[in-house]
Design a protein around this motif. Structure first.
Motif, PDB file in Angstrom:
ATOM      1  N   VAL A   1     -20.506 -60.973  -3.397  1.00  0.00           N
ATOM      2  CA  VAL A   1     -21.132 -59.853  -4.102  1.00  0.00           C
ATOM      3  C   VAL A   1     -22.161 -60.328  -5.112  1.00  0.00           C
ATOM      4  N   ARG A   2     -21.876 -61.437  -5.803  1.00  0.00           N
ATOM      5  CA  ARG A   2     -22.761 -61.835  -6.901  1.00  0.00           C
ATOM      6  C   ARG A   2     -23.988 -62.582  -6.405  1.00  0.00           C
ATOM      7  N   ARG A   3     -25.063 -62.414  -7.170  1.00  0.00           N
ATOM      8  CA  ARG A   3     -26.280 -63.085  -6.785  1.00  0.00           C
ATOM      9  C   ARG A   3     -26.571 -64.290  -7.661  1.00  0.00           C
ATOM     10  N   ASN A   4     -26.039 -64.262  -8.878  1.00  0.00           N
ATOM     11  CA  ASN A   4     -26.281 -65.377  -9.782  1.00  0.00           C
ATOM     12  C   ASN A   4     -25.541 -66.604  -9.261  1.00  0.00           C
TER      13      ASN A   4
ATOM     14  N   ASP B   1     -30.333 -65.154  -3.777  1.00  0.00           N
ATOM     15  CA  ASP B   1     -31.170 -64.443  -2.809  1.00  0.00           C
ATOM     16  C   ASP B   1     -32.594 -64.950  -2.812  1.00  0.00           C
TER      17      ASP B   1
END
Lengths: 99, 523, 648, 291
Positions: free
Chosen positions: A23-26, A92
């Motif tokens: 879920v996280r992008r960091n 991303d």
């Protein structure tokens, strides 16, 4: 209480960690989630160690920690250098692996 | 142990390929001469093979056998029968001419380019193809054959995709797109065929337990290896499909016009005169020997497909606007004859088919190479761009006409002998198919003469007015081919004598005998 | 002596090879080399002829085995020559007339820069034609058969820069190929029936097989003969073949090659004798063609095309005779020989006229030439008298016999065939008189010609160079051209009488062809008288139309029949619409289908795979997280699978 | 019976209480790691979870691991994390908005499915019997581990050592930037700037032409547009510039509005402010032209 509950907990933590990775992008947070998954595994290993009455599980957990440490070191270095060039820690943004 | 002649025949061009490729970039001409030298040396070895071969002797001669992959029973087994000898000789004869004809095909576009290496690559690839083709004619181990059958696609791919006609009517960019399309199409078509064949090869191993052609054929003949009818048919189809793509048989033919149209003329000759022969050769050697029952079962369908190929290829050749594509469709028609001859299951048919392979190689080489010389002069493949060449370049036109007459099987030239044998061989067993196939000779005359008329006769077009006649190098390519065509047309007996015993053995493999004439008049 | 046979062929073959390969160095002497080798072949022929005459009647068949050509199991084709009376007759005709025409060509082609090549082709033709008549088996005959086709192709299209010549050459080869198909099928049939295709065994075992098979073989041979001899329905190429230089028309398309079909039928006589249905077909083809050719010949204004129609018609006579069986074989050959003389002479005369008239071929632009070219007039006139069958000249003897034999067929067939032959004789007299009158008599229509005629394209290329607008100055041709004409004229006059008196020719050929006396329902004299009446009627009609009235310089529209005849009785139009157009549509459709359907399936498969992978590629969006989801999902599936396996 | 022994094969009520309380904390910490916006918060939550896990290790008889977990993991690795988070930017809050279509739902679905399967799997397994670690830990937990580590697992141990070294070198290689040339002096930099002639004068100070005197507020150019050049590069990269360019206008508009309301008279229509016609680029060009 049955010590098997530790396993349930480990499974729960692992799942939460995995979901976090997705879920996280960091990138840093993603890494933390991976650490969470590794820790969950370690908990399971320790519980198994207790279950079987030998220390091999703990040995494995120990190795996991070492590998995790190595992984964190390299991974964070990658994140830092990535941030330097792209000014972003978002996974991303590193989406060049496509046609 | 005696000198491994067959290995040497195949290894020599392979060594030549490596040596040619290793020539420094600036020494292009040296590379060409080296390639020519190696191809001529290979020819000498091939002639030695032909001389050492005893038509009356054992079926497979000059055999070599070494263990290779023990776990799967794969052996390095070589051996030649008469059919293979004829085709090896054909290959070895044609390659020097292909090298000579392609002398300038891979030169750098701007002179003085000292780092240009494709020239070396071009000749090295040709020699590599030669090595692989010769090995696949020699291999008597199914797996070994399969390897070279497939491996020759790689150099062919680069030859088609990497080298095209110098000048192109539609500009270099279109040409290059077309070329890569043709190369990929060639590769994919043949790979699909090869893949299916691989499945069949594995299937054969599962059934037979080894890959040795001689052992399996022997076991099939004396009944010790029994195959279920269904299994045999599936395996046959697997093999046949690959060979039919390579041959090519209608409706698996569409890669050939593209490949031959886009490749340079010498490479086009390499495709149709040499590489494709492996397909028809393999039908004779593998399909018939390994699966006699299934071959007989499939004969009606294959004959009809071959018949369609003959007429269809000829009709499409009539409708072509591009010289090289026309020759390609003509070749499809001729391959129809070859396949028809093989599956007619008569001595005349199969001997004719084998001779046809040889003769078609020579005649197409003659026609295509002259067409290539013509195209290189004008820079266009379109028939409509020519006219009246006869007036300005009579030798070119004359050789072109002879190549064309060979293509239409004029008596006195080599292809007539084989075509007539195939027709007679088919007719004795399947009169209706033989009669319909005879229409092919009318159509052949039509497309050849229309091509000749449109390009060579009529008023001289301004674009061709300054066209030079054949140069010495070009005459040196064409003249020997024409001499061969005439010689084999007048006196084909030496080749026929080598081929006949092998054909008889193949026929006995499939348990077929020639039909007896109604009246035993000659006896 | 047998060993000389190969020499017959070798001499012209050598000439062809030397002249064609030799290159420009031989330009100066090439024509003499060609002529000399043709003559050498003729001399060898004479020597052999003398040798044959020295032998007994039944011992006049020589064979020479050279080598085994195609040996494959039961299929044994040898290169073997057979010289018997029939071949000998042809050899002498071919080499004799051939040598004369070589000589004539030396003058005729003097100004052509490619004369050497022309002689090379002529020599090639001689070699192929000799091979055709000397072959001992059908396959070797086939080689000669196609060889003459090739030579004919090369010579018709000799002036290749003219599209019409190139097209005519191609057409001739193609139509001949259709006939060749018949010959090859016939050979295949022979092989399956007899196991061989050598003359001896095939013709000797005719009785051992069914009549049906023999009829099939016979019909296929007839197809071949139709192609080569320009018989209906494969006659269309002959008119166009006149695009070639005139000596070619004389040698190939009048005297020798076109008669190969007759040779084939006579040679296979034994086979036809056993297949009456095939024989009937032969006679029908012959009768139809003799009328067809004659009608076409009446309408043509082009002198060569008129003569071509006549050739067709005369060969129709021969085919008719050959179809009559042993009654007619000898007469077919006899007519063939005499026709060789007079038709070659007529063509050479026509060539001489054209030579004089700036290569004009339209007879409406001739007229009154007898004063200017006396030798040509006399030789042409003698040829004319010979062909219409003027009593005492060659044609009279040979044609009369054929008409008699046709009547002798008996029954309704006999009457019909004989009637057709008689009618043909009348029409022959008509159109030949027409040619004669238009060319040599009447007013001089070539004077003060304002513009060249657009109707008929001029044949010879030199026409433009020499300036077509100039008024022609008719003159006699040089000696090198007139001498062959004179020799041929002598043959036309005395040949028939020489052959017929004492049945010389009959006795000569009988051992080979067999002979059977025909018994026409009416007496032979009646037939002769009827023939003469027809002759007078035809010639008179022509005189009435062309002799008494001036000939219009532009052709009148004419009746429906005339117009149709000018267009070869619409046969060409039929070919064009049905075969050419239809073929074009067929190939175009096939090209389209090959691209869209056969290749389309392949490309479609490729495209759908490509499309599918394009879709799948979108899954590869480059986002690591997206890949992680698939991995995770995969892991989940694995776990599920493991659990399921345990549960089961 | 020592506590050691007890922890080995059964669980006391105390442990049960401890488990339920700390497990809740751990799960909450894990959820916090995943769902909190700021990386710092995530890191702190993770540290909490790790400490809880350390306690669990201890409770499970893995004393050495428990201590290592606290010292190495929580102490070193998590600090490394925090360090990097600081380096990259503490305040840069991560947007939780999903950009890949369907990613979140797929992720949650997979997570849920996987979790259920895993839990189900564990539940299915017959894991009732616990041998306990009493025997294994008899000679002391650390000694027991050591004897295993240096006998049976010695090879893996060595390899892991190599791995660590490699990782250290790798991290150095990745982050280290080799300075291959002498650092340029201020004079050289100045000369270069003059030579290039792109921007010669000193950079504008932030907030100088504005009424806002702060480093994160861009100075306004005469046309009222903010000059990003005036803000420190670091802030600019982090996107932490406060834009006040519209504020003055807004204030003016509000003032006029009030004036209209108060005086009930029509305001003089302010000239339409054409930003498009007078962009910074034009200004720059004018600047250059004047030079």
């Amino acid at each position: 209480m049955n010590p098997v509950n530790y396993l349930y907990l480990a499974a729960l933590l692992f799942t939460i960690g995995a979901t976090g990775v997705l879920v996280r992008r960091n990138a840093i947070v993603v890494f933390m989630c991976i650490e969470l998954m590794l820790n969950a595994c370690n908990l399971a290993f320790v519980a198994f160690s207790r279950m079987h009455g030998n220390l091999d599980g703990q040995i494995i957990a120990f190795f996991t920690m070492v590998v995790a440490a190595a992984e964190v070191v390299v991974g964070l270095a990658i994140i830092v250098s990535l941030f330097r060039t792209r000014h972003s820690a978002s996974v991303d943004d590193a989406s060049l692996m496509k046609l | 142990m005696s000198f491994p002649l067959l290995t040497a025949t195949a290894a020599l061009p392979a060594v030549g390929a490596i040596a040619t490729a290793a020539v420094p970039a600036a020494r292009r001409t040296a590379a060409k001469w080296l390639a020519l030298l190696f191809s001529l040396a290979t020819l000498a070895l091939a002639v030695t093979v032909a001389i050492r071969f005893d038509p009356g002797g054992a079926r497979y001669q000059l055999t070599e056998s070494h263990a290779w992959i023990k776990d799967f029973g794969v052996r390095y087994e070589l051996g030649v029968d008469g059919i293979a000898v004829a085709l090896i000789a054909l290959t070895a004869v044609l390659i020097p001419f292909i090298v000579l004809a392609g002398w300038h095909d891979a030169d750098p576009l701007e002179t003085g380019n000292r780092r240009w290496r494709p020239t070396q690559g071009f000749f090295a690839l040709i020699l590599a193809v030669e090595a692989m083709v010769i090995l696949s004619f020699e291999a008597t181990d199914v797996f070994l054959f399969y390897i070279f059958f497939e491996a020759m696609l790689i150099p062919m791919y680069f030859l088609i995709g990497g080298f095209g006609d110098r000048a192109h009517a539609h500009g270099e960019e279109t040409a290059s797109t077309q070329r890569s399309y043709a190369a990929v199409k060639f590769l994919l078509y043949n790979l699909v065929g090869g893949l299916i064949m691989l499945a069949a090869v594995i299937g054969l191993y599962v059934v037979a337990g080894n890959f040795s052609l001689q052992e399996i054929a022997q076991a099939r003949a004396d009944g010790s290896l029994h195959m279920a009818t269904g299994t045999e048919r599936w395996l046959f189809l697997g093999f046949f499909f690959a060979f039919a793509v390579k041959a090519p048989l209608w409706p698996l033919h569409t890669w050939l016009p593209n490949a031959m149209g886009e490749a340079t003329a010498p490479v086009a000759v390499l495709i149709t005169a040499v590489v494709d022969k492996v397909g028809t050769f393999a039908m004779l050697r593998f399909c018939l020997q390994l699966f006699p029952g299934a071959s007989k079962w499939a004969t009606p369908v294959i004959l009809v497909l071959a018949l369609i190929s003959i007429l269809y290829g000829a009709l499409l050749a009539v409708g072509q606007r591009d010289i090289k594509r026309l020759v390609a469709y003509a070749s499809i028609s001729h391959f129809g004859f070859i396949i028809m001859g093989i599956f007619a299951m008569t001595s005349q048919g199969q001997s004719g088919a084998t001779l046809y392979m040889v003769n078609h190689g020579i005649s197409t080489a003659a026609l295509m190479l002259v067409a290539g010389f013509l195209i290189s002069r004008r820079g266009s493949r379109l028939i409509a761009d020519y006219g009246g060449v006869q007036k300005v370049a009579p030798v070119l036109a004359g050789t072109f006409l002879i190549g064309g007459l060979a293509t239409l099987s004029l008596p006195g030239l080599a292809p007539f002998v084989s075509e007539f044998l195939v027709l007679v061989g088919t007719f004795t067993r399947h009169p209706a198919i033989g009669v319909v196939a005879t229409f092919g000779i009318v159509l052949a005359a039509l497309y050849t003469l229309v091509l000749y008329q449109r390009t060579m006769t009529g008023p001289v077009k301004p674009e061709v007015a300054a066209m030079p006649d054949l140069r010495v190098r070009e005459v040196a390519v064409v003249a020997p081919l024409i001499v061969l065509l005439v010689f084999l047309g007048v006196y084909p007996k030496p080749v026929a004598d080598i081929v006949n015993p092998a054909v008889q053995q193949t026929l006995s493999d499939v348990h077929k005998k020639d039909p007896r004439p109604e009246v035993e008049a000659a006896k | 002596m047998e060993n000389l046979i190969a020499l017959l062929i070798a001499a012209p073959l050598l000439g062809a090879a030397v002249l064609l390969v030799g290159g420009r160095r031989l330009d100066a002497v090439g024509h003499w080399i060609g002529t000399l080798l043709a003559a050498a072949s003729f001399v060898v022929g004479l020597v052999l002829f003398a040798g044959l005459l020295g032998r007994g009647t039944e011992d006049r068949t020589l064979t020479q085995h050279l080598f085994s050509w195609i040996p494959v199991a039961g299929f044994q084709a040898d290169v073997t020559f057979r010289l018997d009376q029939l071949s000998m007759t042809f050899v002498l005709l071919i080499t004799g007339v051939g040598s004369l025409i070589h000589l004539y060509s030396v003058g005729y082609m003097e100004h052509d820069e490619r004369r050497r090549r022309f002689f090379g082709y002529l020599n090639l033709f001689l070699a192929a034609m000799l091979l055709l008549v000397l072959a001992d088996n059908y396959l070797l005959l086939y080689v000669g058969w196609e060889g003459v086709g090739l030579a004919s192709y090369l010579l018709i299209g000799f002036w290749q820069h003219k599209p019409s010549a190139a097209t005519a050459a191609k057409k001739a080869f193609l139509v001949n190929r259709v006939g060749d198909m018949g010959l090859s099928i016939a050979i295949m049939l022979m092989f399956t029936t007899f196991g061989t295709f050598a003359f001896g065994p095939v013709l000797g075992h005719v009785g051992d097989t069914s009549e049906g098979r023999l009829t099939a073989i016979g019909l296929m041979l007839l197809l071949a003969a139709c192609g080569k001899s320009a018989q209906v329905p494969l006659q269309s190429w002959l008119g166009d073949a006149m695009e070639g230089p005139t000596p070619v028309s004389a040698l190939i398309h009048a005297a020798t090659m076109v008669t190969a079909g007759v040779y084939l039928i006579v040679r296979s006589g034994a086979l036809f004798n056993a297949a009456p249905d095939a024989q009937l077909a032969v006679t029908v083809v012959g009768a139809v063609t003799l009328l067809f050719g004659a009608i076409v010949g009446c309408a043509k204004d082009d002198i060569k095309k008129a003569l071509a129609g006549s050739t067709m018609s005369q060969i129709g006579y021969m085919v008719l005779a050959a179809g009559l069986g042993p009654v007619g074989y000898v007469f077919a050959i006899m007519h063939l020989v005499t026709h060789g003389f007079f038709k070659a002479g007529l063509f050479l005369g026509a060539g001489s006229v054209m030579h004089a008239m700036n290569d004009e071929v339209d007879m409406r632009k001739y007229g009154g030439l007898r004063k200017y070219m006396p030798v040509t007039f006399v030789t042409f006139g003698l040829g004319y008298l010979a062909i219409i069958g003027f009593p005492g000249l060659s044609g009279f003897f040979s044609k009369d016999k054929i008409i008699e034999a046709a009547f002798a067929k008996g029954g309704t067939e006999g009457w019909i065939l004989g009637g057709a032959a008689l009618l043909g004789a009348a029409i022959t007299a008509f159109y030949m008189t027409r040619v004669m009158l238009m060319t040599f008599f009447g007013e001089e229509r070539w004077r003060n010609r304002p513009t060249p005629s657009p109707a008929e394209p001029s044949v010879e290329p030199a026409a433009e160079e020499r300036g077509e607008h100039a008024e022609p100055h008719p003159h006699e041709s040089p000696k090198v051209m007139t001498i062959p004409m004179i020799v041929l004229a002598v043959g036309s006059v005395f040949g028939g009488a020489f052959f017929s008196l004492g049945d010389r020719f009959l006795h000569w050929l009988e051992p080979v062809t067999g002979h059977q006396e025909g018994h026409p329902p009416v007496s032979a004299w009646t037939v002769t008288a009827a023939t003469l009446v027809c002759l007078v009627l035809g010639a008179g009609l022509a005189w009435a139309q062309y002799g008494r009235r001036p000939v219009p310089a532009v052709a009148p529209r004419g009746s429906l029949l005339t117009r149709a005849a000018r267009r070869d009785l619409l046969q060409d139009d039929f070919n064009h619409v049905v075969l050419v157009r239809g073929g074009e549509h067929l190939t175009r459709t096939l090209v389209y289908l090959d691209h869209s359907l056969v290749d389309g399936v392949v490309n479609g498969t490729a495209a759908s795979v490509g499309g599918l992978s394009g879709r799948l590629r979108r899954l590869q969006n480059g986002f690591a997280r997206s890949y992680a989801v698939s991995m995770f999902g995969g892991a989940a599936v694995l776990v599920a699978a493991t659990l399921l396996m345990r549960a089961v | 019976m020592t506590a050691q022994h007890l922890a080995a094969y059964s669980t006391s009520t105390g442990e049960a209480v401890q488990f339920w309380i700390l497990a809740t904390v751990a799960v909450l910490g894990a959820l916090g790691t995943v769902f909190l916006k700021r990386a710092v918060h995530s890191a702190l939550c993770l540290a909490g979870t790790m400490i809880v896990l350390a306690v669990f290790y201890l409770a499970n008889g893995a004393y050495f691991l428990g201590i290592v977990q606290i010292v190495v993991y929580t102490g070193a690795i998590m600090m490394l994390f925090l360090f990097v988070v600081m380096l990259v930017g503490v305040t840069a809050a991560d947007s939780l908005k999903e950009t890949i279509k369907g990613q979140r739902w797929l992720a949650l679905l997979c997570g849920l499915g996987f979790g259920v399967l895993l839990l189900g799997g564990i539940g299915n397994a017959s894991l009732k019997e616990f041998d306990g670690l009493a025997q294994a830990n008899a000679g002391g937990n650390v000694e027991g581990l050591a004897s295993l580590l240096f006998t049976r697992y010695v090879f893996a141990f060595e390899v892991t050592g190599a791995l660590l070294i490699t990782a250290a070198v790798g991290a150095m290689v990745l982050t280290h930037r080799e300075r291959t040339e002498r650092a340029r002096t201020q004079r050289e930099l100045a000369e270069q700037r003059i030579r290039e002639g792109t921007y010669i004068p000193p950079l504008p100070a932030p907030g100088v032409y504005a009424r806002h005197n702060a480093v994160d507020i861009a100075a306004l150019l005469p046309d009222g547009t903010p000059s990003e050049l005036s803000v420190s590069k670091t802030l600019r990269r982090r996107g932490q510039i406060r834009d006040v360019s519209r504020e003055a206008l807004n204030d003016l508009r509000a003032l006029e509005q009030r004036a209209v309301e108060r005086l009930e008279r029509k305001a003089i229509e302010p000239p339409h402010f054409k930003r498009a016609g007078f962009k910074r680029a034009d200004f720059k060009r004018a600047e250059e032209a004047s030079k």
